[in-house]
Design a protein around this motif. Structure first.
Motif, short mmCIF file in Angstrom:
data_model
loop_
_atom_site.label_atom_id
_atom_site.label_comp_id
_atom_site.label_asym_id
_atom_site.label_seq_id
_atom_site.Cartn_x
_atom_site.Cartn_y
_atom_site.Cartn_z
N TRP A 73 -25.21 22.38 27.32
CA TRP A 73 -24.76 23.58 26.61
C TRP A 73 -23.94 23.24 25.37
CZ3 TRP A 73 -22.74 25.99 31.78
CH2 TRP A 73 -23.84 26.43 32.55
N SER A 74 -24.02 22.01 24.91
CA SER A 74 -23.17 21.56 23.80
C SER A 74 -23.39 22.33 22.50
CB SER A 74 -23.37 20.06 23.55
OG SER A 74 -24.69 19.81 23.14
N GLY A 75 -24.55 22.87 22.27
CA GLY A 75 -24.81 23.58 21.02
C GLY A 75 -24.58 25.08 21.08
N VAL A 76 -24.10 25.57 22.22
CA VAL A 76 -23.88 27.01 22.37
C VAL A 76 -22.62 27.42 21.59
CG1 VAL A 76 -23.34 28.86 24.01
CG2 VAL A 76 -25.00 27.10 24.63
N SER A 77 -22.76 28.42 20.72
CA SER A 77 -21.61 28.93 19.97
C SER A 77 -20.77 29.82 20.86
CB SER A 77 -22.08 29.74 18.76
OG SER A 77 -22.68 28.90 17.81
N LEU A 78 -19.47 29.84 20.59
CA LEU A 78 -18.53 30.64 21.37
C LEU A 78 -17.79 31.60 20.45
CD1 LEU A 78 -17.09 27.68 23.43
CD2 LEU A 78 -18.70 29.40 24.26
N LEU A 79 -17.60 32.81 20.94
CA LEU A 79 -16.85 33.82 20.21
C LEU A 79 -16.03 34.59 21.23
CD1 LEU A 79 -16.32 35.25 17.51
CD2 LEU A 79 -18.41 36.54 17.84
N GLY A 80 -14.70 34.55 21.09
CA GLY A 80 -13.82 35.22 22.03
C GLY A 80 -13.44 36.60 21.55
N MET A 81 -13.05 37.45 22.49
CA MET A 81 -12.55 38.79 22.13
C MET A 81 -11.46 39.16 23.13
SD MET A 81 -15.87 41.08 23.13
CE MET A 81 -16.77 40.77 24.65
#
Length: 124
Positions: A73-81
């Motif tokens: 999963w190293s290329g998965v982008s993350l966006l928090g809210m």
């Protein structure tokens, strides 16, 4: 088609985000907490995980830690809210962009596009 996994324990927000993203042409997976999100990621690897920060069972920080620990999963982008002040979260987690709830829809879509474009640039 890019895939976004939306993780939020507030069903109204989860459903609204999923509907919005589908209308924008994304494939959408949903989960109500981090443990469910990890199970969904095992079924289909998303391009982006858009996650609430404070949730039961497995919260945002623990979810991010699990995602980062999995080489596949190293290329998965993350966006928090989060509904709490995201300024402190940005300082604590400088590598993750955060959106302040309630958010402005155009700003949300811009952040999602930016995260996905950045992920694409990294993966070549």
């Amino acid at each position: 088609m890019e895939t976004v996994l939306v993780v939020d324990d507030e069903l109204g927000i989860l459903e609204a985000l999923a509907d919005l993203l589908r209308e924008e042409g994304y494939q959408v997976l949903t989960a109500t907490h981090g443990a469910e999100a990890l199970a969904r990621m095992g079924e289909l690897r998303p391009d982006l995980v858009l996650t609430d920060w404070m949730m039961p069972v497995l919260d945002g920080p623990a979810l991010v830690e699990c995602i980062r620990a999995e080489p596949g999963w190293s290329g998965v982008s993350l966006l928090g809210m989060s509904a709490v002040d995201v300024g402190a979260l940005r300082a604590q987690y400088p590598s993750i962009p955060f959106l302040q709830k309630p958010f402005d829809i155009p700003a949300l879509m811009k952040q999602i596009r930016k995260a996905l474009d950045g992920q694409r640039a990294l993966s070549g």
